[in-house]
Scaffold this motif. Structure first.
Motif, PDB file in Angstrom:
ATOM      1  N   VAL A 160       5.694 -31.458  85.393  1.00  0.00           N
ATOM      2  CA  VAL A 160       4.514 -32.270  85.111  1.00  0.00           C
ATOM      3  C   VAL A 160       3.537 -31.449  84.282  1.00  0.00           C
ATOM      4  O   VAL A 160       3.119 -30.362  84.700  1.00  0.00           O
ATOM      5  N   HIS A 161       3.207 -31.962  83.099  1.00  0.00           N
ATOM      6  CA  HIS A 161       2.228 -31.316  82.234  1.00  0.00           C
ATOM      7  C   HIS A 161       0.955 -32.155  82.260  1.00  0.00           C
ATOM      8  O   HIS A 161       0.923 -33.275  81.741  1.00  0.00           O
ATOM      9  N   ALA A 162      -0.083 -31.586  82.866  1.00  0.00           N
ATOM     10  CA  ALA A 162      -1.372 -32.275  82.974  1.00  0.00           C
ATOM     11  C   ALA A 162      -2.474 -31.292  82.572  1.00  0.00           C
ATOM     12  O   ALA A 162      -3.220 -30.781  83.419  1.00  0.00           O
ATOM     13  N   PRO A 163      -2.588 -31.001  81.272  1.00  0.00           N
ATOM     14  CA  PRO A 163      -3.510 -29.944  80.823  1.00  0.00           C
ATOM     15  C   PRO A 163      -4.986 -30.267  81.020  1.00  0.00           C
ATOM     16  O   PRO A 163      -5.826 -29.382  80.858  1.00  0.00           O
ATOM     17  N   ASN A 164      -5.281 -31.538  81.391  1.00  0.00           N
ATOM     18  CA  ASN A 164      -6.686 -31.907  81.610  1.00  0.00           C
ATOM     19  C   ASN A 164      -6.981 -32.176  83.075  1.00  0.00           C
ATOM     20  O   ASN A 164      -7.899 -32.925  83.391  1.00  0.00           O
ATOM     21  N   SER A 165      -6.176 -31.586  83.967  1.00  0.00           N
ATOM     22  CA  SER A 165      -6.377 -31.666  85.417  1.00  0.00           C
ATOM     23  C   SER A 165      -5.701 -32.879  86.046  1.00  0.00           C
ATOM     24  O   SER A 165      -5.414 -33.882  85.386  1.00  0.00           O
ATOM     25  N   ILE A 166      -5.471 -32.729  87.357  1.00  0.00           N
ATOM     26  CA  ILE A 166      -4.992 -33.813  88.215  1.00  0.00           C
ATOM     27  C   ILE A 166      -6.060 -34.019  89.277  1.00  0.00           C
ATOM     28  O   ILE A 166      -6.455 -33.071  89.966  1.00  0.00           O
ATOM     29  N   TYR A 167      -6.510 -35.259  89.412  1.00  0.00           N
ATOM     30  CA  TYR A 167      -7.587 -35.530  90.357  1.00  0.00           C
ATOM     31  C   TYR A 167      -7.202 -36.732  91.211  1.00  0.00           C
ATOM     32  O   TYR A 167      -6.831 -37.785  90.681  1.00  0.00           O
ATOM     33  N   ALA A 168      -7.294 -36.572  92.547  1.00  0.00           N
ATOM     34  CA  ALA A 168      -6.948 -37.658  93.461  1.00  0.00           C
ATOM     35  C   ALA A 168      -7.965 -37.730  94.583  1.00  0.00           C
ATOM     36  O   ALA A 168      -8.440 -36.703  95.073  1.00  0.00           O
ATOM     37  N   HIS A 169      -8.254 -38.968  94.956  1.00  0.00           N
ATOM     38  CA  HIS A 169      -9.087 -39.145  96.156  1.00  0.00           C
ATOM     39  C   HIS A 169      -8.252 -38.915  97.409  1.00  0.00           C
ATOM     40  O   HIS A 169      -8.790 -38.584  98.462  1.00  0.00           O
ATOM     41  N   GLY A 170      -6.970 -39.139  97.304  1.00  0.00           N
ATOM     42  CA  GLY A 170      -6.076 -38.930  98.441  1.00  0.00           C
ATOM     43  C   GLY A 170      -5.438 -37.547  98.396  1.00  0.00           C
ATOM     44  O   GLY A 170      -5.843 -36.654  97.638  1.00  0.00           O
ATOM     45  N   ASP A 171      -4.411 -37.356  99.224  1.00  0.00           N
ATOM     46  CA  ASP A 171      -3.711 -36.076  99.293  1.00  0.00           C
ATOM     47  C   ASP A 171      -2.923 -35.819  98.000  1.00  0.00           C
ATOM     48  O   ASP A 171      -2.454 -36.744  97.339  1.00  0.00           O
TER      49      ASP A 171
END
Length: 704
Positions: free
Chosen positions: A353-364
């Motif tokens: 998984v390439h997510a260079p601008n962050s991963i943000y979740a309200h859950g786990d």
């Protein structure tokens, strides 16, 4: 809004038709099929000429066949309102050859119908405004009740001048619809005016649209690509929607599977907008929006080695209720936001998984296996985060960029599976078999258990060190095994005879690796080898290449060898050429001076002048010609060779002169005194010679 807008348009369209198409109402009630302005059901032979082609109806099969039909304009030269208008249920429109329709509505039906190609049949529809229907949307194919099936067909729809109205390639108002093994393209001749919408496929109120079996949909430079109120299922097919103005694909649920390939790019709207569930399995998806989200859905699920690239101004992937990525590759980017956003949980398993601008979740957030690249961003959650895989920033492990607002952060234990395999391999070895096993023991002692994922590289280093120590082990020298030769050892062969040589070795054929002669490995074509134990045959053509002499033949095995010699001799020439007669003195009769009979003067008798006998002229006897005695041949005394006295080698006592290397065949029967042992050939010569002498003597006496 989609439902409401579709119903309003439908009501307006129905009202317009009731007003403008009253003359055809009775025919429609009876189930008419209008082709190029005429009811083909009522036509002679149910056939109508269409340009250079024709349209033919078969009431038995309820099939309308277009064969190179050219349906273009009405009597005034304007585009038809309907190229084909179907008022019967379950009609099949069959395409043969290349067909063309020009009308406000290319094909319109109040009931479900099927459009199928036959042998590569094609249909081109040009949908453009009929001046009698101002403000009414143009449609290439229009199915009021839904239930359209397109199979094995090639359909190209071009949107021409629609005036001030919208236009659609396919407009379907309900039911389940299918596109099977077909090619459908929709494009606009020109860009629509402001507030005018051109759409590729609009399945308003349709329960589903299925695109399957190697179908291909292409929609270029329209306002919108595909809109389905219900489910859109894509299986084993391709969809390419390029430069859509407002939206690429919008539907209730989207399922992409079976090696499908979907590419969508948009300007203002969402590239892939799904009301509920978006599922991708064993397929490829590219979705890009310049002003909003690449993918927008409730639940996002990518599985089974899929490949997804989502790019947007806002989150590349916006999964309102949750995101799951398993055994796949996902690249999500955002120009002005996080790469992946979810109000629910995010679960990444064995994926890249390439997510260079962050991963943000309200859950786990849970990451198990694989690698998650966050570039200059971070992994953030308002609940718990579990990290059981690699987290990198620009390729460098960066676990310090994992952040929680509340909840807890848990790092899994490092993966010791590679270490366990290396340890098991080392423990299976016998240390006494190696001279430097202590290096393996040191690598085993260096292993420290209990590390977490943040020290996975260190743990992997333990496994590497053990493996390298095992590879570097040096075995205690063991003398190679010497296999005995069972048959064919120390053979002698004649070179140039074109004969093979077979040798049998008491060796395990499974361990046999090849043959060499005089240290040179033989190519496979020079010999054959079969089991039992090992039987090797050096081919005749190879034997003939060897020089005369002794050659060393070595048989190689994985654990030893066998060796023997092969001697090649040149063939000897025969001593006598076949058919050649033996000359006197070359047979078994020995030449004078080569037998056991001594030459004159070598035995007990003295040579003339060497013993008591005096030379002529030295005693009282006169020399020939000096006394009364006549010269030989002039008196009774015969010349040598003309009397009974014979030359040496011409009487019973013969002296055999042997040629070099010709040994005496039989020396026991040679008798210098009697000549009894002379060969038969010698006696024959002697008899012949005596006969000649006697004949000469008689002739001389008669002459006298």
């Amino acid at each position: 809004m989609i439902k409401s807008r579709g119903r309003l348009r439908y009501i307006f369209l129905a009202a317009s038709f009731l007003f403008m198409l009253q003359p055809g109402t009775a025919s429609a009630a009876e189930g008419s099929i209008i082709v190029n302005g005429s009811d083909i059901v009522q036509a002679p032979d149910q056939k109508i000429s269409c340009g250079s082609g024709s349209a033919r109806y078969d009431s038995g099969t309820n099939t309308l066949t277009l064969e190179n039909a050219d349906i273009r304009t009405d009597s005034a030269g304007a585009p038809l309102i309907y190229g084909i208008q179907i008022e019967r249920e379950n009609v099949t429109v069959r395409l043969v050859g290349e067909n063309t329709i020009r009308g406000h509505f290319g094909i319109g039906s109040s009931h479900p119908f099927a459009l199928e190609g036959r042998g590569g049949g094609k249909l081109t529809i040009r949908a453009e405004q009929n001046l009698g229907l101002p403000g009414n949307p143009c449609r290439g194919i229009f199915v009021e009740g839904g239930g359209l099936t397109v199979s094995d067909a090639d359909v190209r729809i071009v949107i021409g001048d629609s005036g001030d109205a919208n236009a659609y390639g396919l407009y379907i108002c309900g039911r389940d619809n299918r596109i099977i093994n077909s090619y459908i393209s929709v494009e606009a001749e020109a860009q629509p005016a402001l507030d005018i919408s051109y759409q590729g496929i609009n399945a308003t109120d349709a329960a589903s649209l299925t695109i399957s079996d190697n179908s291909e949909i292409r929609i270029d430079h329209l306002t919108a690509g595909i809109a389905v109120t219900g489910n859109l299922d894509v299986s084993g097919s391709q969809i390419a929607i390029s430069e859509a103005g407002d939206s690429g694909i919008s539907c209730g649920n989207l399922n992409i599977s079976g090696q499908s390939d979907v590419k969508v790019t948009t300007d203002k709207g969402v590239a892939l907008g799904v009301g509920q569930n978006f599922s991708i399995s064993a397929s490829s998806v590219q979705a890009e929006s310049k002003r909003t989200n690449g993918i927008l859905c409730e639940n996002f699920e990518v599985t089974n080695v899929s490949n997804v690239a989502a790019k947007g101004y806002w989150p590349g992937v916006y999964a309102a209720d949750g995101a799951v990525v398993e055994d796949s590759f996902v690249q999500a980017e955002a120009t002005n936001d996080v790469s992946i956003f979810s109000r629910g949980p995010v679960t990444l398993t064995s994926s890249e998984v390439h997510a260079p601008n962050s991963i943000y979740a309200h859950g786990d957030i849970s990451i198990t296996g694989g690698t998650t690249e966050i570039g200059g961003g971070a992994i953030r959650s308002e609940k718990d985060i579990y990290i059981g895989g690699a987290v990198t920033s620009d390729g460098v492990l960066s676990y310090d960029k994992v952040e929680i607002t509340s909840g807890k952060l848990v790092f899994s234990e490092a993966d010791y599976s590679a270490v366990d395999r290396a340890v098991a391999k080392a423990e299976a070895l016998n240390k006494d078999d190696y001279t430097n096993f202590e290096t393996v023991e040191k690598a085993l002692e260096a292993v420290v258990r209990g590390k977490d994922i943040r020290e996975q590289q260190l743990v992997d280093g333990y496994a590497t060190a053990i493996e390298e120590a095992i590879v570097a082990l040096k075995a205690v020298p063991v003398a190679p095994k010497e296999y005995p030769i069972l048959e064919g050892a120390a053979q002698i062969a004649i070179s140039g005879k074109g004969k093979s040589v077979t040798i049998k070795v008491d060796g395990d054929f499974a361990k046999f690796t090849g043959v060499s002669v005089d240290g040179k490995k033989l190519a496979g074509e020079s010999y054959t080898a079969v089991s039992g134990s090992t039987i090797v045959t050096l081919k005749a053509e190879y034997i003939d290449t060897l020089t005369a002499g002794v050659h060393t033949v070595t048989f190689h095995y994985s654990d030893g060898q066998a060796q023997t010699t092969l001697t090649l001799e040149e063939e000897k020439e025969p001593s006598t050429e076949p058919g050649e007669e033996e000359k006197p003195g070359q047979d078994e009769t020995e030449k004078p001076g080569q037998d056991e009979t001594e030459k004159p003067g070598q035995d007990g008798e003295q040579k003339p002048g060497q013993g008591g006998a005096q030379k002529p002229g030295q005693d009282g006897t006169e020399k020939p010609g000096q006394g009364g005695a006549q010269k030989p041949g002039q008196d009774g005394t015969e010349k040598p060779g003309q009397s009974g006295a014979q030359k040496p080698g011409q009487n019973g006592t013969q002296n055999q002169i042997q040629k070099p290397d010709q040994s005496q065949k039989d020396t026991t029967n040679v008798s210098p005194e009697t000549g009894d042992g002379a060969p038969v050939g010698g006696w024959f010569v002697l008899i012949c010679f005596s006969a000649v002498v006697m004949f000469a003597e008689r002739h001389r006496r008669k002459a006298v």
